[in-house]
Design an enzyme around this catalytic site. Structure first.
Site: not given
Ligand code: NI
Length: 166
Positions: A44, A49, A91-92, A133-134, A137
């Site tokens: 995701g 991000q 998380c990236l 989660h997204e 963000h």
């Molecule tokens: Ni994330």
């Protein structure tokens, strides 16, 4: 490919703007986000991000293996939540950190696809987790904010140490 913004970047803490017009820029950005997500690899990605403070997310539990699993959603909203599920999450934007986070087990997500068509997705388990989660963000919330205060303090120390190597 876009550069993934990391913890500490203020774009990750802003509330992202609603998308009013699905123009060519939005379509291109979503494609770049998908490429970036696959390359990372991740399941995701949210537009902040990659430095764009707008309400756009890409999700693919198959990480590109199955084209039917790719979801690109504009202005996503969690409309209903049900149950509870505690599982590991990463998380990236926070490389190397994985923690158990409590999320709803099932959610109803509403949004718009790239054709401007309204979409409703019922998600369970990992897919529900990714959407939560997204969408977080897009509201400037990171998964570490969902931990208990003690756990969060410990994790922030760890993050600060490892930030030099990102
Ligand atoms: Ni994330």
């Amino acid at each position: 490919m876009k550069e993934i913004r990391k913890y500490g970047d203020e774009v990750l803490r802003k509330r992202a703007q609603e998308i009013k017009d699905i123009n060519e820029e939005i379509v291109e950005l979503s494609q770049e986000m998908v490429e970036t997500m696959y390359e990372a690899p991740g399941i995701g990605l949210a537009a902040p991000q990659v430095g764009e403070s707008i309400r756009l997310v890409t999700v693919d539990l198959s990480v590109g293996e199955d084209p039917r699993e790719l979801i690109i959603l504009i202005n996503p909203e969690i409309k209903e939540k049900e149950g509870e599920d505690i599982d590991e999450e990463g998380c990236l934007s926070i490389p190397g950190v994985v923690e158990r986070v409590k999320r709803p087990y099932r959610v109803l997500v509403k949004g718009i696809d790239l054709n401007g068509k309204e979409r409703e997705i019922e998600a369970e388990g990992l897919l529900a987790r990714v959407f939560c989660h997204e969408v977080d963000h897009l509201n400037g919330i990171l998964f570490v904010d969902r931990l208990t205060p003690l756990k969060k303090r410990l994790i922030l120390k760890k993050i600060k140490k490892s930030m030099n190597s990102w």
